[in-house]
Design an enzyme around this catalytic site. Structure first.
Site, PDB file in Angstrom:
ATOM      1  N   ARG A  51       6.942   5.577  -9.663  1.00 39.19           N
ATOM      2  CA  ARG A  51       7.921   5.676  -8.581  1.00 39.19           C
ATOM      3  C   ARG A  51       7.420   6.705  -7.572  1.00 39.19           C
ATOM      4  NH1 ARG A  51       8.848  10.292  -9.053  1.00 39.19           N
ATOM      5  NH2 ARG A  51      10.076  10.286  -7.146  1.00 39.19           N
ATOM      6  N   ALA A  53       7.269   6.623  -3.109  1.00 42.07           N
ATOM      7  CA  ALA A  53       6.726   5.632  -2.174  1.00 42.07           C
ATOM      8  C   ALA A  53       5.193   5.571  -2.170  1.00 42.07           C
ATOM      9  CB  ALA A  53       7.276   5.896  -0.769  1.00 42.07           C
ATOM     10  N   GLN A 199      15.901  12.200 -11.139  1.00 44.26           N
ATOM     11  CA  GLN A 199      14.498  12.481 -10.807  1.00 44.26           C
ATOM     12  C   GLN A 199      14.264  13.962 -10.542  1.00 44.26           C
ATOM     13  OE1 GLN A 199      16.375  10.052  -9.392  1.00 44.26           O
ATOM     14  NE2 GLN A 199      15.148   8.278  -8.788  1.00 44.26           N
ATOM     15  N   ASP A 240      11.157   7.462   2.122  1.00 40.10           N
ATOM     16  CA  ASP A 240      10.699   6.137   1.706  1.00 40.10           C
ATOM     17  C   ASP A 240      10.435   5.230   2.898  1.00 40.10           C
ATOM     18  OD1 ASP A 240      11.007   5.526  -1.486  1.00 40.10           O
ATOM     19  OD2 ASP A 240      12.250   7.187  -0.828  1.00 40.10           O
ATOM     20  N   ASN A 250      15.763   7.897   2.512  1.00 40.28           N
ATOM     21  CA  ASN A 250      15.269   8.650   1.358  1.00 40.28           C
ATOM     22  C   ASN A 250      16.308   8.550   0.252  1.00 40.28           C
ATOM     23  OD1 ASN A 250      13.185  10.360   0.193  1.00 40.28           O
ATOM     24  ND2 ASN A 250      14.686  12.011   0.262  1.00 40.28           N
ATOM     25  N   LYS A 251      16.030   9.179  -0.860  1.00 40.92           N
ATOM     26  CA  LYS A 251      16.895   9.087  -2.031  1.00 40.92           C
ATOM     27  C   LYS A 251      18.354   9.364  -1.681  1.00 40.92           C
ATOM     28  CE  LYS A 251      15.876   8.052  -5.255  1.00 40.92           C
ATOM     29  NZ  LYS A 251      15.921   6.628  -5.656  1.00 40.92           N
TER      30      LYS A 251
END
Length: 349
Positions: A51, A53, A199, A240, A250-251
């Protein structure tokens, strides 16, 4: 003294297979999983075993090189047909991270004019290795530029894992922590745990501790209180996908942090390579946001925690408007201000 070299690589090429650091097993088990075909690569991306990007782009490139070695094709036209099929297949794995499609396109372009199968196979392997090597250099450069935004002793908040194991090496948002340590600039990371897959709690804390870098873990809900009471100096995140006007996917939870940074008057930085930019899209409204399985929310490590049948909204990413971003840190330098003009200029060179 521990350094970034102590952190295992996320992806390794073995010639006839790919070894990926299985990030679903971290931090308690350091395990490499062997991928031997394109289906293995697709599943590994989907299951978040690999994981981040840039790392997704790297494993996709190696996956295509690996698949190409095994085609039973009688001529270059049949070879190209099979190759394009696998390119399209990998593209269905995760829709938001643009590095995946960037790497696929780069691999496809590398053999566009090639006339023999043997040469195409050789070039694809070389191109995948180049993508990995370039990413390591790019991430180091991002770290060098990012470090100019901070000073010794700064406390910096981050989310998810935009670190070494999300790239070829160094990471994006975490790169200045590693470069800083090399140069004697000690930065203290505050890591949001990053629900629902953790994460931040599992991966960012693990890799920073591997390199002996100060890190404090907080729940996502603690961010505002931590900024106020722990005197956080700045926020830095990865990305990302960044579109033409600077809007950034993004996250999930990144937008929350950008809003908090604005309220508390601290800088909010995005760190990403040029391969994360998507100049085919003008604004963040055009970004496709991946939604993941409801069990990531209703279960924790396999244990049901929500009532059965509870509806779930589980987007993997959100989009931060460009006006909330203090600077976008790339391998070419730091973009500030008129992002559309600066991004357009970058890609015209």
């Amino acid at each position: 003294m521990s350094t970034i070299i102590t952190i295992p690589r996320s992806v390794s090429w073995k010639g006839d297979a790919i070894a990926v650091l299985n990030q679903t097993k971290l931090p308690h088990v350091t395990e490499y999983k062997t991928l031997t075909n394109i289906e293995d690569v697709w599943k590994s991306i989907i299951m978040l075993e690999v994981r981040g990007a840039p790392a997704i782009g790297i494993v996709a490139a190696f996956g295509l090189a690996l698949a190409a070695k095994k085609y039973d094709a009688i001529n270059i036209y049949e070879f190209q047909k099979k190759f394009n099929r696998d390119c399209n297949y990998l593209g269905t794995s995760r829709p938001t991270a643009v590095n995946l499609f960037w790497a696929i396109d780069r691999m496809r372009e590398s053999i566009r004019e090639i006339t023999t199968i043997k040469e195409a196979q050789k070039i694809l392997e070389e191109e995948a290795l180049h993508i990995q090597q370039e990413d390591e250099m790019v991430c180091r450069s991002i770290g060098e530029h990012a470090l100019t935004c901070f000073k010794d002793g700064d406390k910096i908040l981050t989310i998810c894992n935009a670190g070494s194991i999300a790239t070829a090496r160094y990471g994006t948002a975490l790169a200045p922590f590693y470069i800083g340590k090399e140069k004697g600039v000690r930065l203290h990371a505050y890591a949001c745990e990053t629900r629902p897959v953790l994460q931040g709690g599992r991966l960012t804390t693990w890799e920073l501790k591997q390199a002996d870098i100060d890190v404090t873990l907080i729940t996502d809900n603690t961010a505002a209180h931590a900024i106020r009471t722990k005197e956080i100096n700045a926020i830095i995140v990865g990305a990302d996908r960044i579109v033409e006007n600077g809007d950034t996917a993004n996250k999930i939870g990144t937008l929350n942090l950008a809003i908090l940074a604005k309220y508390f008057g601290i800088p909010f930085y995005v760190a990403a390579p040029l391969s994360t930019f998507d100049t085919t899209k003008q604004t963040g409204a055009e970004i496709v946001i991946e939604e993941r399985d409801e069990t990531e929310v209703t279960k924790i490590f396999g244990k049901q925690v929500a009532p059965l049948g509870t509806p779930v909204f589980n987007p993997a990413f959100d989009v931060t408007p460009h006006e909330l971003i203090t600077g976008i840190i790339t391998e070419k330098g730091i973009l500030r201000g008129d992002y559309k003009q600066e991004i357009t200029s970058l890609f015209e060179k």
